[in-house]
Design a protein around this motif. Structure first.
Motif, short mmCIF file in Angstrom:
data_model
loop_
_atom_site.label_atom_id
_atom_site.label_comp_id
_atom_site.label_asym_id
_atom_site.label_seq_id
_atom_site.Cartn_x
_atom_site.Cartn_y
_atom_site.Cartn_z
N GLN A 106 0.83 -1.21 0.00
CA GLN A 106 0.00 0.00 0.00
C GLN A 106 0.86 1.26 0.00
O GLN A 106 0.58 2.21 -0.75
CB GLN A 106 -0.92 -0.02 1.21
N ARG A 107 1.89 1.27 0.84
CA ARG A 107 2.71 2.48 0.95
C ARG A 107 3.53 2.71 -0.33
O ARG A 107 3.68 3.86 -0.77
CB ARG A 107 3.63 2.36 2.16
N PHE A 108 4.06 1.65 -0.93
CA PHE A 108 4.80 1.79 -2.18
C PHE A 108 3.89 2.30 -3.30
O PHE A 108 4.29 3.18 -4.08
CB PHE A 108 5.41 0.44 -2.59
N GLN A 109 2.70 1.76 -3.38
CA GLN A 109 1.78 2.18 -4.44
C GLN A 109 1.38 3.64 -4.28
O GLN A 109 1.30 4.39 -5.26
CB GLN A 109 0.54 1.29 -4.45
N THR A 110 1.14 4.04 -3.04
CA THR A 110 0.81 5.45 -2.79
C THR A 110 1.96 6.37 -3.17
O THR A 110 1.76 7.44 -3.77
CB THR A 110 0.45 5.65 -1.30
N ALA A 111 3.19 5.96 -2.83
CA ALA A 111 4.38 6.76 -3.17
C ALA A 111 4.53 6.89 -4.68
O ALA A 111 4.83 7.99 -5.20
CB ALA A 111 5.63 6.13 -2.55
N ALA A 112 4.30 5.80 -5.40
CA ALA A 112 4.41 5.84 -6.86
C ALA A 112 3.34 6.75 -7.46
O ALA A 112 3.62 7.55 -8.37
CB ALA A 112 4.31 4.43 -7.44
N ASP A 113 2.12 6.65 -6.98
CA ASP A 113 1.03 7.49 -7.50
C ASP A 113 1.30 8.97 -7.25
O ASP A 113 1.04 9.82 -8.12
CB ASP A 113 -0.29 7.08 -6.86
N ASN A 114 1.79 9.29 -6.05
CA ASN A 114 2.09 10.69 -5.73
C ASN A 114 3.23 11.22 -6.60
O ASN A 114 3.22 12.38 -7.03
CB ASN A 114 2.46 10.82 -4.25
#
Length: 305
Positions: A106-114
């Protein structure tokens, strides 16, 4: 930090199939601190290798992220700032702590999206304009190589043929579709009569900043190839070529009306010369005939003899 794990991590990076913005901007040691506590749900075991695979899937193989990072020259530093703003808080939070693989996902995906959202707002490169010239403004950042991709065009442009007529005005513009530096120098050179791009055949004509070369009255002696080379400092940016040609610039073909002009000129000159010569001979003869003969007196002594 376990030195064995660190060495294992570094060796593993060497065999990764590609790079990404993640490897371009995140230090190896911070990468290890980030993945140190990655725990699999099923086995409840720590597995750093699986963390590597998540990074590769979410960052390396994310086409949207790679495309968002295709910024213009100089903006790679801004990319680094954006990514580190997403990654470093996780590094501080996860360092030496165990976290579920679901949390990492979840945290990696959020970082990539941001990152994609922020990087997409950065200025894009102006693009490459074929077919020639060194175009630094067209360079695009590539996350797969952690470097800028140049346009990779040759310096020499194709020869442009320009057909002109005798005594016409010729204007050659050294113009390119891409932006040039402010400190350019323009050198015009000429290769007489031939159509060529061989540098050794050119002789320098003029140097300055003027990208316009003008020939007020084009004649046979102007037929050939003109080269315009633009420099910035000591580096050449582009070379343009213009081949001036025209049927009316060379000697007139046999049988054409123009081919009789030299002969006619010669005949007129010869006739005029003969006429003037006859005139002078006639005047000389007339003058000689018009002078009366003088009697020479004979003395008495000469009579006796």
């Amino acid at each position: 930090m376990d030195s064995f794990v660190f060495r294992f991590f570094c060796v593993a990076l060497l065999f990764w199939p590609c790079q990404s913005c993640f490897q371009c901007f995140v230090d190896v040691q911070d990468f290890l601190r980030l993945c140190w506590g990655h725990v699999l749900i099923q086995s409840s075991a720590k597995n750093i290798d699986e963390c590597f695979r998540k990074v590769e899937r979410i960052f390396n193989n994310n086409e949207k992220m790679i495309e968002a990072a295709r910024v213009g020259e100089g903006f790679d530093k801004k990319l680094k700032e954006i990514l580190l703003a997403e990654i470093m808080p996780m590094v501080q939070e996860f360092d030496q702590k165990l976290n579920s693989e679901k949390v990492y996902e979840q945290r990696f995906q959020t970082a990539a999206d941001n990152f994609i959202a922020a990087a997409s707002k950065l200025p894009r490169a102006s693009g490459c304009f074929p077919p020639c010239g060194y175009q630094s403004a067209g360079a695009v950042y590539n996350c797969m190589t952690c470097s800028y991709d140049s346009c990779e065009f040759p310096l020499d442009c194709p020869v442009e043929e320009i057909e002109v007529t005798e005594n016409s005005r010729s204007r050659l513009w050294c113009d390119v579709p891409f932006d040039l530096p402010a400190d350019i120098e323009v050198i015009w050179s000429f290769a007489e009569e031939v159509k060529t791009q061989q540098l050794e055949e050119f002789k320098e004509v003029t140097t300055g900043v003027d990208r316009l070369y003008s020939i007020p009255s084009t004649s046979f002696q102007h037929q050939g190839t003109y080269q315009c080379e633009i420099y910035s400092g000591r580096f050449s940016i582009v070379r343009l070529y213009f081949y001036i040609k025209g049927g009316q610039l060379g000697p007139a073909p046999e049988g054409s009306p123009d081919s009789f002009l030299p002969r006619l000129s010669f005949l007129l000159t010869a006739c005029l010369t003969c006429s003037l010569l006859l005139l002078f001979l006639s005047l000389g003869a007339f003058f000689w005939l018009s002078v009366p003969e003088k009697e020479i007196p004979i003395s008495n002594e000469e009579e006796v003899l």
